[in-house]
Design a protein around this motif. Structure first.
Motif, PDB file in Angstrom:
ATOM      1  N   CYS A 115      11.733  26.687  76.130  1.00 31.89           N
ATOM      2  CA  CYS A 115      12.410  25.780  76.708  1.00 31.89           C
ATOM      3  C   CYS A 115      13.960  25.509  75.637  1.00 31.89           C
ATOM      4  CB  CYS A 115      11.848  24.135  76.308  1.00 31.89           C
ATOM      5  SG  CYS A 115      11.137  24.060  74.606  1.00 31.89           S
ATOM      6  N   ARG A 116      14.667  25.082  76.404  1.00 33.03           N
ATOM      7  CA  ARG A 116      16.231  24.940  75.911  1.00 33.03           C
ATOM      8  C   ARG A 116      15.951  23.318  75.365  1.00 33.03           C
ATOM      9  NH1 ARG A 116      20.490  22.896  78.246  1.00 33.03           N
ATOM     10  NH2 ARG A 116      19.819  23.253  80.194  1.00 33.03           N
ATOM     11  N   ILE A 117      16.616  23.250  74.139  1.00 36.28           N
ATOM     12  CA  ILE A 117      16.743  21.742  73.688  1.00 36.28           C
ATOM     13  C   ILE A 117      18.223  21.431  73.954  1.00 36.28           C
ATOM     14  CG2 ILE A 117      14.848  21.899  71.904  1.00 36.28           C
ATOM     15  CD1 ILE A 117      18.204  22.052  70.596  1.00 36.28           C
ATOM     16  N   LYS A 118      18.780  19.943  73.669  1.00 34.58           N
ATOM     17  CA  LYS A 118      19.832  19.492  73.937  1.00 34.58           C
ATOM     18  C   LYS A 118      20.723  19.752  72.777  1.00 34.58           C
ATOM     19  CE  LYS A 118      18.080  16.060  76.960  1.00 34.58           C
ATOM     20  NZ  LYS A 118      17.787  14.443  77.214  1.00 34.58           N
ATOM     21  N   ASP A 119      20.481  19.599  71.506  1.00 31.30           N
ATOM     22  CA  ASP A 119      21.287  19.591  70.248  1.00 31.30           C
ATOM     23  C   ASP A 119      20.469  20.124  69.201  1.00 31.30           C
ATOM     24  OD1 ASP A 119      23.081  19.070  68.412  1.00 31.30           O
ATOM     25  OD2 ASP A 119      23.355  17.072  68.724  1.00 31.30           O
ATOM     26  N   ALA A 120      20.786  21.080  68.734  1.00 30.20           N
ATOM     27  CA  ALA A 120      19.892  21.987  67.594  1.00 30.20           C
ATOM     28  C   ALA A 120      20.270  21.356  66.356  1.00 30.20           C
ATOM     29  CB  ALA A 120      20.398  23.220  67.486  1.00 30.20           C
ATOM     30  N   SER A 121      21.569  20.779  66.328  1.00 31.90           N
ATOM     31  CA  SER A 121      22.078  20.132  64.879  1.00 31.90           C
ATOM     32  C   SER A 121      21.146  18.991  64.674  1.00 31.90           C
ATOM     33  CB  SER A 121      23.581  19.605  64.950  1.00 31.90           C
ATOM     34  OG  SER A 121      23.842  18.470  65.879  1.00 31.90           O
ATOM     35  N   ILE A 122      20.368  18.312  65.275  1.00 36.84           N
ATOM     36  CA  ILE A 122      19.589  17.279  64.927  1.00 36.84           C
ATOM     37  C   ILE A 122      18.221  17.484  64.526  1.00 36.84           C
ATOM     38  CG2 ILE A 122      20.811  15.612  66.439  1.00 36.84           C
ATOM     39  CD1 ILE A 122      18.507  15.516  68.322  1.00 36.84           C
ATOM     40  N   LEU A 123      17.838  18.798  64.190  1.00 36.47           N
ATOM     41  CA  LEU A 123      16.771  19.190  63.769  1.00 36.47           C
ATOM     42  C   LEU A 123      16.316  18.664  62.270  1.00 36.47           C
ATOM     43  CD1 LEU A 123      14.173  21.279  63.932  1.00 36.47           C
ATOM     44  CD2 LEU A 123      15.635  22.847  62.597  1.00 36.47           C
ATOM     45  N   GLN A 124      15.346  17.807  62.649  1.00 34.28           N
ATOM     46  CA  GLN A 124      14.693  17.528  61.335  1.00 34.28           C
ATOM     47  C   GLN A 124      13.235  17.357  61.485  1.00 34.28           C
ATOM     48  OE1 GLN A 124      16.122  13.220  60.834  1.00 34.28           O
ATOM     49  NE2 GLN A 124      14.779  12.844  59.082  1.00 34.28           N
ATOM     50  N   CYS A 125      12.512  18.075  60.744  1.00 37.97           N
ATOM     51  CA  CYS A 125      10.988  18.224  60.802  1.00 37.97           C
ATOM     52  C   CYS A 125      10.429  17.103  60.016  1.00 37.97           C
ATOM     53  CB  CYS A 125      10.652  19.469  59.808  1.00 37.97           C
ATOM     54  SG  CYS A 125      11.483  21.223  60.476  1.00 37.97           S
ATOM     55  N   ASN A 126       9.232  16.923  60.599  1.00 42.94           N
ATOM     56  CA  ASN A 126       8.386  15.985  60.157  1.00 42.94           C
ATOM     57  C   ASN A 126       7.400  16.229  59.303  1.00 42.94           C
ATOM     58  OD1 ASN A 126       6.065  17.061  61.526  1.00 42.94           O
ATOM     59  ND2 ASN A 126       5.642  15.219  62.987  1.00 42.94           N
ATOM     60  N   HIS A 127       6.077  15.519  58.607  1.00 47.31           N
ATOM     61  CA  HIS A 127       5.367  16.120  57.872  1.00 47.31           C
ATOM     62  C   HIS A 127       4.356  17.195  58.285  1.00 47.31           C
ATOM     63  CE1 HIS A 127       3.119  13.324  60.167  1.00 47.31           C
ATOM     64  NE2 HIS A 127       1.996  13.820  59.849  1.00 47.31           N
ATOM     65  N   GLU A 128       4.233  17.521  59.467  1.00 47.54           N
ATOM     66  CA  GLU A 128       3.691  18.563  60.033  1.00 47.54           C
ATOM     67  C   GLU A 128       4.058  20.242  59.677  1.00 47.54           C
ATOM     68  OE1 GLU A 128       1.682  17.989  63.780  1.00 47.54           O
ATOM     69  OE2 GLU A 128       2.449  15.846  63.652  1.00 47.54           O
ATOM     70  N   ILE A 129       5.553  20.198  59.426  1.00 44.95           N
ATOM     71  CA  ILE A 129       6.133  21.282  59.273  1.00 44.95           C
ATOM     72  C   ILE A 129       6.701  21.479  58.001  1.00 44.95           C
ATOM     73  CG2 ILE A 129       8.185  22.661  60.139  1.00 44.95           C
ATOM     74  CD1 ILE A 129       7.809  21.514  62.782  1.00 44.95           C
TER      75      ILE A 129
END
Length: 169
Positions: A115-129
């Motif tokens: 899958c292609r995502i819309k905006d890689a700059s908003i990557l923010q991992c939650n507690h699972e990662i």
């Protein structure tokens, strides 16, 4: 050995017309088709389709794909969009089926998408990662956890895209 999910009786194999041998509960007098869990995994590309996201989880240094279980009443595609959003804050723009594999050890049908995502700059991992990193396709191929289902899915996708031997741009 398999047991009836309703009453716990050990199942026998019994002929069912047009189906062959099927697990059967003599107590309930019902055929019990095998049941398993369904999960999804995703080869996540940035919006320019130049980089692939690999994650690390559970205190392990293994680079793997984003993955998660499909909830009751949820389509695989809905689970994919939800899991990616929950774990990375990324929004899916487009997705394509890649492959599936039944993982006997965990009784899970794993369904993989790219899958292609819309905006890689908003990557923010939650507690699972624990960690997430973007890799060029050939770097991802080298970094993915070896001899894993994630590696099998990634290599299959790269091969389909003609990227297994293609030099980096």
């Amino acid at each position: 050995m398999y047991y009836c999910a309703e009453c716990g009786t050990e199942l026998i194999e019994k002929e069912l017309e047009n189906e062959g041998l099927v697990p059967y509960c003599q107590h309930c007098q019902v055929y019990r088709f095998p049941q398993y869990n369904v999960a999804m995994s995703a080869i996540v590309y940035d919006e320019l389709e130049k980089n692939i996201l690999l994650i690390q989880q559970y205190g392990k240094p293994n680079n793997v794909l984003v993955a998660g279980y499909v909830g009751r009443g949820e389509s695989i595609e809905e689970a994919l969009v939800r899991e990616i959003k929950e774990e990375t804050n990324l929004d899916v723009a487009e997705l394509h089926f890649n492959a599936s594999h039944f993982y006997e050890k965990n009784n899970v049908l794993m369904v993989n998408f790219a899958c292609r995502i819309k905006d890689a700059s908003i990557l923010q991992c939650n507690h699972e990662i624990d960690q997430a990193s973007w890799f060029a396709p050939m770097q991802a191929k080298e970094a993915i956890y070896p001899n894993s289902l994630a590696q099998q899915f990634l290599n299959g996708w790269l091969d389909k895209q003609g990227l297994m031997t293609k030099a980096e741009d």
